[in-house]
Design an enzyme around this catalytic site. Structure first.
Site, PDB file in Angstrom:
ATOM      1  N   GLN A 198      -1.450   1.916   9.801  1.00  0.00           N
ATOM      2  CA  GLN A 198      -0.203   2.138   9.046  1.00  0.00           C
ATOM      3  C   GLN A 198       0.816   2.914   9.868  1.00  0.00           C
ATOM      4  O   GLN A 198       2.016   2.711   9.719  1.00  0.00           O
ATOM      5  CB  GLN A 198      -0.493   2.911   7.741  1.00  0.00           C
ATOM      6  N   ARG A 215      -7.166   0.276  -6.461  1.00  0.00           N
ATOM      7  CA  ARG A 215      -7.255   1.376  -5.500  1.00  0.00           C
ATOM      8  C   ARG A 215      -7.411   2.678  -6.292  1.00  0.00           C
ATOM      9  O   ARG A 215      -6.548   3.014  -7.090  1.00  0.00           O
ATOM     10  CB  ARG A 215      -5.985   1.466  -4.635  1.00  0.00           C
ATOM     11  N   ASP A 229      -1.641  11.323  -1.565  1.00  0.00           N
ATOM     12  CA  ASP A 229      -1.893  10.357  -2.640  1.00  0.00           C
ATOM     13  C   ASP A 229      -2.181  11.076  -3.940  1.00  0.00           C
ATOM     14  O   ASP A 229      -1.975  10.542  -5.024  1.00  0.00           O
ATOM     15  CB  ASP A 229      -3.047   9.440  -2.253  1.00  0.00           C
ATOM     16  N   ASN A 245      -5.340  12.638   1.031  1.00  0.00           N
ATOM     17  CA  ASN A 245      -4.441  11.768   1.806  1.00  0.00           C
ATOM     18  C   ASN A 245      -5.286  10.930   2.766  1.00  0.00           C
ATOM     19  O   ASN A 245      -6.511  11.099   2.850  1.00  0.00           O
ATOM     20  CB  ASN A 245      -3.409  12.604   2.558  1.00  0.00           C
ATOM     21  N   LYS A 246      -4.618  10.041   3.457  1.00  0.00           N
ATOM     22  CA  LYS A 246      -5.305   9.129   4.389  1.00  0.00           C
ATOM     23  C   LYS A 246      -6.319   9.860   5.247  1.00  0.00           C
ATOM     24  O   LYS A 246      -6.042  10.952   5.756  1.00  0.00           O
ATOM     25  CB  LYS A 246      -4.251   8.447   5.263  1.00  0.00           C
ATOM     26  N   ARG A 252       0.861  -1.195   0.000  1.00  0.00           N
ATOM     27  CA  ARG A 252       0.000   0.000   0.000  1.00  0.00           C
ATOM     28  C   ARG A 252       0.887   1.230   0.000  1.00  0.00           C
ATOM     29  O   ARG A 252       2.116   1.133   0.086  1.00  0.00           O
ATOM     30  CB  ARG A 252      -1.060  -0.020   1.116  1.00  0.00           C
ATOM     31  N   GLY A 253       0.244   2.415  -0.103  1.00  0.00           N
ATOM     32  CA  GLY A 253       1.007   3.658  -0.261  1.00  0.00           C
ATOM     33  C   GLY A 253       1.175   3.908  -1.767  1.00  0.00           C
ATOM     34  O   GLY A 253       1.578   2.994  -2.504  1.00  0.00           O
TER      35      GLY A 253
HETATM   36  O1  MRU Z   1      -4.379   3.327   2.135  1.00  0.00           O
HETATM   37  P1  MRU Z   1      -2.891   3.499   2.011  1.00  0.00           P
HETATM   38  O2  MRU Z   1      -2.134   2.921   3.152  1.00  0.00           O
HETATM   39  O3  MRU Z   1      -2.379   3.075   0.653  1.00  0.00           O
HETATM   40  O4  MRU Z   1      -2.754   5.051   2.081  1.00  0.00           O
HETATM   41  C1  MRU Z   1      -1.526   5.671   1.909  1.00  0.00           C
HETATM   42  C2  MRU Z   1      -1.566   7.029   2.378  1.00  0.00           C
HETATM   43  O5  MRU Z   1      -2.534   7.692   2.524  1.00  0.00           O
HETATM   44  C3  MRU Z   1      -0.326   7.553   2.739  1.00  0.00           C
HETATM   45  O6  MRU Z   1      -0.509   8.075   3.972  1.00  0.00           O
HETATM   46  C4  MRU Z   1       0.322   8.568   2.035  1.00  0.00           C
HETATM   47  O7  MRU Z   1       0.434   9.657   2.805  1.00  0.00           O
HETATM   48  C5  MRU Z   1       0.598   8.847   0.734  1.00  0.00           C
HETATM   49  S1  MRU Z   1       1.556   7.620  -0.023  1.00  0.00           S
HETATM   50  C6  MRU Z   1       2.180   8.465  -1.392  1.00  0.00           C
END
Ligand code: MRU
Length: 338
Positions: free
Chosen positions: A197, A94, A238, A248-249, A56-57
């Site tokens: 995470q 995703r 993201d 972002n998350k 992930r990420g």
């Molecule tokens: O759902 P994930 O674990 O894939 O989410 C990732 C994120 O949101 C990261 O926190 C992130 O900040 C960006 S990764 C380029």
């Protein structure tokens, strides 16, 4: 020397490795207890691993996907029709991170023009790996200018090495570069419910590199800010829209609101998607209720309840003090549209 060994002096944490026959993914659902690589033999297996968060990420998802396409090209002996079908499957894993879509389209453009698809797709995937490492180092370098010796920095989720090619992503890379310059940084990390995470991955990475770090619950952010325990916030993204809105998350927006209230700089690092004008155009992933309802194998809420679980949120650009990219540090007003 294999392609990935060439980066050895950078001490990469290697979430994604390509052997030429298999994609090896460090199983992020098993960290920190177990450091185990999954061996994936075809593109379908890679897509499933992305969907189930084994990897992930944004950056790491992108690399897993392009190496998945390399497997598809090799296994099908360069069959374009199969490659395009697999690209579609990967795109449906995703939806929020920009890098996945940009990279898949890049690979397809190369394959369409190629006379040796299997070889060229593999080369292009390796090139993207190399570019990702370079991006991480540049973001680290640029970001490190915003921090001072002794700063305590709050981060959320994991946008570090495990979310990219392994140097440090867009957050740990900044801390690594600060250290190189003699600036001592302490990191506060939110757990990041429900997938943890922050607790499981970010702290694992920070520990690997010997950083001073503190785990807090997601809802302790306001308290820590109020008590003057946080100097700056640094989160990854993201997707960053042309106007500076950030996906972002989930939880990032709340942190930004609290940071504004307490006059704490809120920095975002990542890659811009200039095709997206504002955050309204970004598709937010809604994930399965099970991930919220089940904690450590045990159900934590009554049966038959409704769950709403957006995995990302949008932080409007007004809350973002600066955006760090491989090209530099940008301050408002943001206009990445060109
Ligand atoms: O759902 P994930 O674990 O894939 O989410 C990732 C994120 O949101 C990261 O926190 C992130 O900040 C960006 S990764 C380029």
């Amino acid at each position: 020397l294999s392609f990935h060994d060439r980066f050895d002096d950078l001490k990469l944490l290697k979430p994604v490795i390509f052997t030429g026959k298999e994609v090896l993914l460090l199983d992020q659902t098993k960290l920190p207890e177990t450091e185990k690589y999954l061996k994936l033999k075809n593109c379908g297996e890679v897509a499933k691993a992305i969907k189930t968060m084994k990897v992930r990420g944004g950056g790491a998802i992108m690399l897993a996907a392009v190496y998945g396409l390399a497997l598809s090209a090799i296994n099908s002996r360069g069959n374009l029709k199969i490659l395009k079908k697999d690209a579609e499957i990967l795109k449906n894993t995703r939806p929020t991170a920009a890098a996945l879509f940009q990279a898949i389209d890049f690979i397809l453009r190369i394959a369409e023009k190629s006379s040796n698809v299997a070889e060229d797709v593999q080369q292009a995937a390796n090139w993207l790996f190399k570019k990702t490492v370079e991006m991480e180092i540049k973001v680290g370098e640029n970001g490190s200018k915003l921090f001072e010796d002794g700063d305590t920095v709050l981060t959320h989720c994991n946008a570090g090495a495990l979310a990219a090619a392994g140097y440090g992503g867009v957050t740990l890379s900044v801390f690594r570069k600060c250290r190189e310059k003699g600036k001592k940084i302490k990191v506060f990390v939110t757990e990041t419910r429900p997938y943890l995470q922050g607790a499981r991955l970010t702290l694992w990475e920070l520990k690997k590199f010997g950083f001073d770090a503190v785990l807090i619950t997601d809802n302790a952010v306001g308290y820590c800010m109020q008590k003057g325990m946080i100097d700056k916030v640094l989160v990854g993204a993201d997707r960053i829209a042309a106007n500076g809105d950030v996906a972002n998350k989930v939880g990032t927006y709340l942190i930004a609101l609290a940071a504004k209230k307490h006059k704490i700089p809120f920095y975002v690092s990542g890659t811009i998607d200039p095709k997206i004008k504002t955050g309204d155009e970004i598709k937010i992933e809604i994930r399965s209720p099970e991930e919220v309802l089940i904690f450590n194998g045990k159900r934590i809420a009554p049966k038959n309840i409704e769950v709403f679980y957006p995995a990302f949120d949008i932080t409007p650009h007004q809350y973002v003090t600066a955006i760090i990219t491989k090209d530099g540090v940008f301050k408002p007003p943001y206009n990445f549209g060109g």
